[in-house]
Design an enzyme around this catalytic site. Structure first.
Site, PDB file in Angstrom:
ATOM      1  CB  SER A  48      -0.853   0.011   1.378  1.00  7.57           C
ATOM      2  OG  SER A  48      -1.306   1.085   1.493  1.00  7.57           O
ATOM      3  CB  SER A  49       0.386   4.541  -1.564  1.00  4.57           C
ATOM      4  OG  SER A  49      -0.771   4.775  -0.926  1.00  4.57           O
ATOM      5  CB  CYS A  50      -0.383   3.901   4.157  1.00  4.68           C
ATOM      6  SG  CYS A  50      -0.273   2.073   4.395  1.00  4.68           S
TER       7      CYS A  50
ATOM      8  CE1 TYR B 111      -3.276  -3.319   5.632  1.00  2.76           C
ATOM      9  CE2 TYR B 111      -2.296  -1.231   4.481  1.00  2.76           C
ATOM     10  CZ  TYR B 111      -3.008  -2.417   4.681  1.00  2.76           C
ATOM     11  OH  TYR B 111      -2.961  -3.056   3.105  1.00  2.76           O
TER      12      TYR B 111
ATOM     13  CE  LYS C  88      -0.663  -5.046   3.315  1.00  2.93           C
ATOM     14  NZ  LYS C  88      -0.671  -6.291   2.492  1.00  2.93           N
TER      15      LYS C  88
ATOM     16  CG  HIS D  58     -10.210   2.474   2.569  1.00  2.00           C
ATOM     17  ND1 HIS D  58      -9.831   1.124   2.380  1.00  2.00           N
ATOM     18  CD2 HIS D  58      -8.817   3.001   3.063  1.00  2.00           C
ATOM     19  CE1 HIS D  58      -9.012   0.874   2.961  1.00  2.00           C
ATOM     20  NE2 HIS D  58      -8.239   1.682   3.118  1.00  2.00           N
TER      21      HIS D  58
HETATM   22  P1  GDP Z   1      -6.076   6.908   4.112  1.00  2.00           P
HETATM   23  O1  GDP Z   1      -5.692   7.282   2.710  1.00  2.00           O
HETATM   24  O2  GDP Z   1      -5.206   6.039   4.547  1.00  2.00           O
HETATM   25  O3  GDP Z   1      -5.980   8.271   5.130  1.00  2.00           O
HETATM   26  O4  GDP Z   1      -7.648   6.370   4.213  1.00  2.00           O
HETATM   27  P2  GDP Z   1      -9.124   6.740   4.059  1.00  2.00           P
HETATM   28  O5  GDP Z   1      -9.630   6.533   2.870  1.00  2.00           O
HETATM   29  O6  GDP Z   1      -9.619   6.163   5.288  1.00  2.00           O
HETATM   30  O7  GDP Z   1      -9.135   8.545   4.206  1.00  2.00           O
HETATM   31  C1  GDP Z   1      -8.668   9.308   3.145  1.00  2.00           C
HETATM   32  C2  GDP Z   1      -9.149  10.765   3.797  1.00  2.00           C
HETATM   33  O8  GDP Z   1     -10.625  10.649   3.292  1.00  2.00           O
HETATM   34  C3  GDP Z   1      -8.836  11.045   5.121  1.00  2.00           C
HETATM   35  O9  GDP Z   1      -8.394  12.616   4.964  1.00  2.00           O
HETATM   36  C4  GDP Z   1     -10.149  11.109   5.719  1.00  2.00           C
HETATM   37  O10 GDP Z   1     -10.284  11.887   6.818  1.00  2.00           O
HETATM   38  C5  GDP Z   1     -11.159  11.600   4.578  1.00  2.00           C
HETATM   39  N1  GDP Z   1     -12.549  11.368   4.593  1.00  2.00           N
HETATM   40  C6  GDP Z   1     -13.491  12.276   4.449  1.00  2.00           C
HETATM   41  N2  GDP Z   1     -14.812  11.250   4.826  1.00  2.00           N
HETATM   42  C7  GDP Z   1     -14.486   9.957   5.073  1.00  2.00           C
HETATM   43  C8  GDP Z   1     -15.193   8.887   5.501  1.00  2.00           C
HETATM   44  O11 GDP Z   1     -16.413   9.060   5.518  1.00  2.00           O
HETATM   45  N3  GDP Z   1     -14.609   7.808   5.649  1.00  2.00           N
HETATM   46  C9  GDP Z   1     -13.041   7.501   5.611  1.00  2.00           C
HETATM   47  N4  GDP Z   1     -12.707   6.543   5.603  1.00  2.00           N
HETATM   48  N5  GDP Z   1     -12.267   9.014   5.264  1.00  2.00           N
HETATM   49  C10 GDP Z   1     -13.134   9.718   5.187  1.00  2.00           C
END
Ligand code: GDP
Length: 320
Positions: A113-115, A142, A146, A185
Site C-alpha cells: 500500500s502507498s501508506c 498496518y 506491509k 475507506h
Molecule cells: P487514508 O488514505 O489511509 O487516509 O484512508 P481513508 O480512505 O480512510 O481516508 C482518506 C481521507 O478521506 C482522510 O483524509 C479522511 O479523513 C477523509 N475522509 C472523509 N470522509 C471520510 C469517510 O467517510 N470515511 C473515511 N474512511 N475517510 C474519510
C-alpha cells in the site's frame, strides 16, 4: 525465467479473492484464460494459522501466488485497532510467503500500500523514499506490517533466488469494495453516505476531516491488469508503485460523489475526525516505463462503482 509470460495453464493461487483486490485479480485472470485458479475463503482456510497454510500449500503447490489477502480498513479502523492490523497482517504474510517458498511457488506478487512511505515523503512519492522518514501515525501499524512483507520478499529473493516481487498500489476503489459506514475507506463511505442522504432527502452530509488532504484513486480493474503485467515484466527486489499519477483534494472528491449520486444538499466537514497524511501521490514513472498505464478515469470509474453499489443495495448484498 523472471521476465516471461505466465503459463495460462499453471496453477495460480489468488489469496484474498473475496476482497476488493483479490476479486478483481481473479476476474482478470479468468478473462485472460488462466485455467487452474485456486482460491479459499477465510472460512475454508484461516491464513493466520501456520499449520493450515502449510497443509494447503503442501497439497496444492501453486506455481504462482498473488498475495492480496490482508486485514484492511479506512483511517478510523486503522487508528482504532492497530494491534489487530499489525499482528493479523504479519501472520498472514509470513505464513503465505514462507509456505509459497517452501512448496515451490516460482512467482509471487505481494501487494502492499502507498501508506508504507514516510508521511512527509517528497511528492510524487518515488519507490526509493521507502524507510527514509517517520510514518503517518493513523496507519503506522498496518504500514509496518506491509514494510515487513516487502522485506520478506527481498529476503526470499536474496536467500533462495526466487522471482518474488512487491507492488504498492495507491488508494483503490471499485466493485467489490467494503461499504461499512465507519470501517471503510473514503470512497465507499462517501458513496454510501451520499446515496442514503439522497434517498432520505437529508439537508447535509458529513465528510470527515478538513477536506484538504489530497488522495489519488485507482480503479481496481486497472490494478488487476497491473498485477499480471508486473508478474510478466518486472523482476526486481524494490517495490513498484501502481497509481494514476493524479490526485485531488477530499473536498473535490466529495463534490464529485455528490454529483454522481445526484445529491444537492450541503457538505459539512467534521474536523474532529483525522485527516491522515496531507498528500500521497505516487510517482508512476517506473511502471509507465514497463508499458502499463491506468485506463479508467475517476468519473467513469465512480459512475460504474455507484451503479454496482445500487445493484447490491437492491439485492440486499452490500458488504459491510
Ligand atoms: P487514508 O488514505 O489511509 O487516509 O484512508 P481513508 O480512505 O480512510 O481516508 C482518506 C481521507 O478521506 C482522510 O483524509 C479522511 O479523513 C477523509 N475522509 C472523509 N470522509 C471520510 C469517510 O467517510 N470515511 C473515511 N474512511 N475517510 C474519510
Amino acid at each position: 525465467m523472471g521476465i516471461a509470460p505466465l503459463d495460462r495453464g499453471d496453477r495460480t493461487y489468488v489469496a484474498g479473492h473475496r476482497g476488493l483486490v483479490g476479486g478483481a485479480v481473479l476476474r482478470h485472470l479468468q478473462a485472460q484464460g488462466f485455467t487452474d485458479l485456486v482460491t479459499r475463503t477465510s472460512g475454508e482456510l484461516d491464513l493466520r494459522d501456520p499449520a493450515a497454510v502449510e497443509a494447503f500449500f503442501a497439497e496444492q503447490r501453486p506455481a504462482t501466488v498473488v498475495m492480496a489477502a490482508a486485514k484492511v480498513g479506512g483511517i478510523l479502523a486503522n487508528s482504532t485497532y492497530p494491534a489487530d492490523f499489525l499482528s493479523d497482517n504479519l501472520r498472514i504474510q509470513v505464513n503465505v510467503l514462507d509456505a509459497a517458498a517452501r512448496y515451490g511457488a516460482t512467482k509471487l506478487l505481494f501487494l502492499g500500500s502507498s501508506c508504507i512511505y514516510p508521511k512527509f515523503a517528497p511528492q510524487p512519492i518515488r519507490e526509493d523514499s521507502l524507510l527514509t522518514g517517520p510514518l503517518e501515525e493513523t496507519n503506522d501499524a498496518y504500514a509496518i506490517a506491509k514494510i515487513s512483507g516487502v522485506l520478506q520478499v527481498q529476503a526470499l529473493r536474496r536467500q533462495y533466488g526466487l522471482h518474488y516481487i512487491s507492488a504498492m498500489p495507491t488508494n483503490l476503489y471499485g466493485p467489490g469494495d467494503n461499504f461499512h459506514p465507519t470501517g471503510s475507506h473514503v470512497l465507499p463511505s462517501l458513496i454510501r453516505r451520499f446515496d442514503e442522504a439522497a434517498r432520505t432527502g437529508a439537508p447535509s452530509v458529513t465528510v470527515w476531516g478538513t477536506g484538504t488532504p489530497r488522495r489519488e484513486f485507482l480503479h481496481v480493474d486497472d490494478l488487476a491488469r497491473a498485477c499480471v503485467h508486473l508478474l510478466e515484466n518486472y523482476d526486481e527486489p524494490e517495490p513498484i508503485n501502481v497509481g494514476v499519477g493524479e490526485d485531488l483534494p477530499i473536498r473535490e472528491l466529495a463534490e464529485l460523489v455528490a454529483e454522481i449520486v445526484g445529491y444537492q444538499g450541503e457538505l459539512v466537514f467534521d474536523s474532529t475526525k483525522p485527516d491522515g497524511t496531507p498528500r500521497k501521490l505516487l510517482d508512476v514513472g517506473k511502471i509507465h516505463a514497463l508499458g502499463w498505464k491506468a485506463q479508467v478515469g475517476l468519473r467513469d470509474g465512480l459512475t460504474e462503482t455507484y451503479r454496482w453499489y445500487q445493484e447490491q443495495v437492491a439485492a440486499g448484498t452490500v458488504r459491510s
